[in-house]
Scaffold this motif. Structure first.
Motif, short mmCIF file in Angstrom:
data_model
loop_
_atom_site.label_atom_id
_atom_site.label_comp_id
_atom_site.label_asym_id
_atom_site.label_seq_id
_atom_site.Cartn_x
_atom_site.Cartn_y
_atom_site.Cartn_z
N ARG A 69 0.03 3.93 1.15
CA ARG A 69 -0.18 4.63 2.42
C ARG A 69 1.04 4.48 3.33
O ARG A 69 1.29 5.31 4.19
N SER A 96 0.82 -1.20 0.00
CA SER A 96 0.00 0.00 0.00
C SER A 96 0.86 1.26 0.00
O SER A 96 1.80 1.39 0.78
N TRP A 109 3.90 7.26 4.17
CA TRP A 109 3.82 8.30 5.18
C TRP A 109 4.47 7.90 6.50
O TRP A 109 4.57 8.71 7.42
#
Length: 185
Positions: free
Chosen positions: A104, A102, A107
């Motif tokens: 994501r 992912s 971050w």
């Protein structure tokens, strides 16, 4: 080495050192001449920039295969896209064309995380799919510890933000992709 041997240029995984490829180099059949090209031990911002640095170390004027392991799969494709006339084929080993996890995860504070000691159990479970191979787990941990955490963090960011679909479509050489049936990462 055997004069008729086919050169295989080995591009190492995330660590970039090539140390984890030594066993392959030692055991390669005589008809192959493996040659490890370590990755620069500095943070770079893109696979094309990394290819610019690595391509200088690839022998020219003789046929060769290009093998990109894990992190270096997109790098092998980027180098292949440079239309090297002696390139016979590209081999991707446990690699990817699009981010394998992912986006994501980009971050997360990777630089901070790589300053922490990697838990052995995580290495064994995620990378080796086994809790039994102590020797390999030790080698992986030692190799990761030998690389600057900033370099590892920048490489994770490259993986999470890079898409090699277009480069793959334009790959001029035959391509072989070897994937693990139990990879967890």
């Amino acid at each position: 080495m055997n004069d008729d041997a086919i050169k295989i240029i080995l591009l190492p995984g995330m660590d970039g050192t090539g140390e984890l490829l030594e066993c392959f180099v030692e055991r390669a059949p005589q008809k192959f001449e493996p040659f490890v090209v370590p990755l620069p031990q500095k943070a770079l911002s893109s696979y094309p920039e990394l290819a610019d640095r690595v391509i200088r170390h690839i022998p020219i004027n003789e046929p060769f295969l290009l093998l990109g392991e894990s992190f270096s799969g997109p790098l092998a494709l980027e180098i292949a896209s440079r239309q090297l006339t002696d390139l016979m084929g590209v081999i991707l080993v446990a690699s990817f064309v699009t981010p394998p996890v992912s986006q994501r995860l980009r971050w997360l504070p990777w630089s901070l995380l790589f300053h922490l000691p990697a838990p052995r159990a995580m290495i064994q479970r995620l990378l080796l799919n086994s809790t039994e191979d102590e020797t390999l787990a030790t080698e992986v941990l030692q190799t990761l510890r030998s690389v600057d955490p900033q370099v590892l963090a920048s490489r994770v960011q490259l993986v999470l933000n890079h898409n090699s679909r277009q480069v793959l479509k334009s790959c001029p050489a035959p391509l072989l992709s070897l994937q693990s049936s139990f990879a967890r990462l």
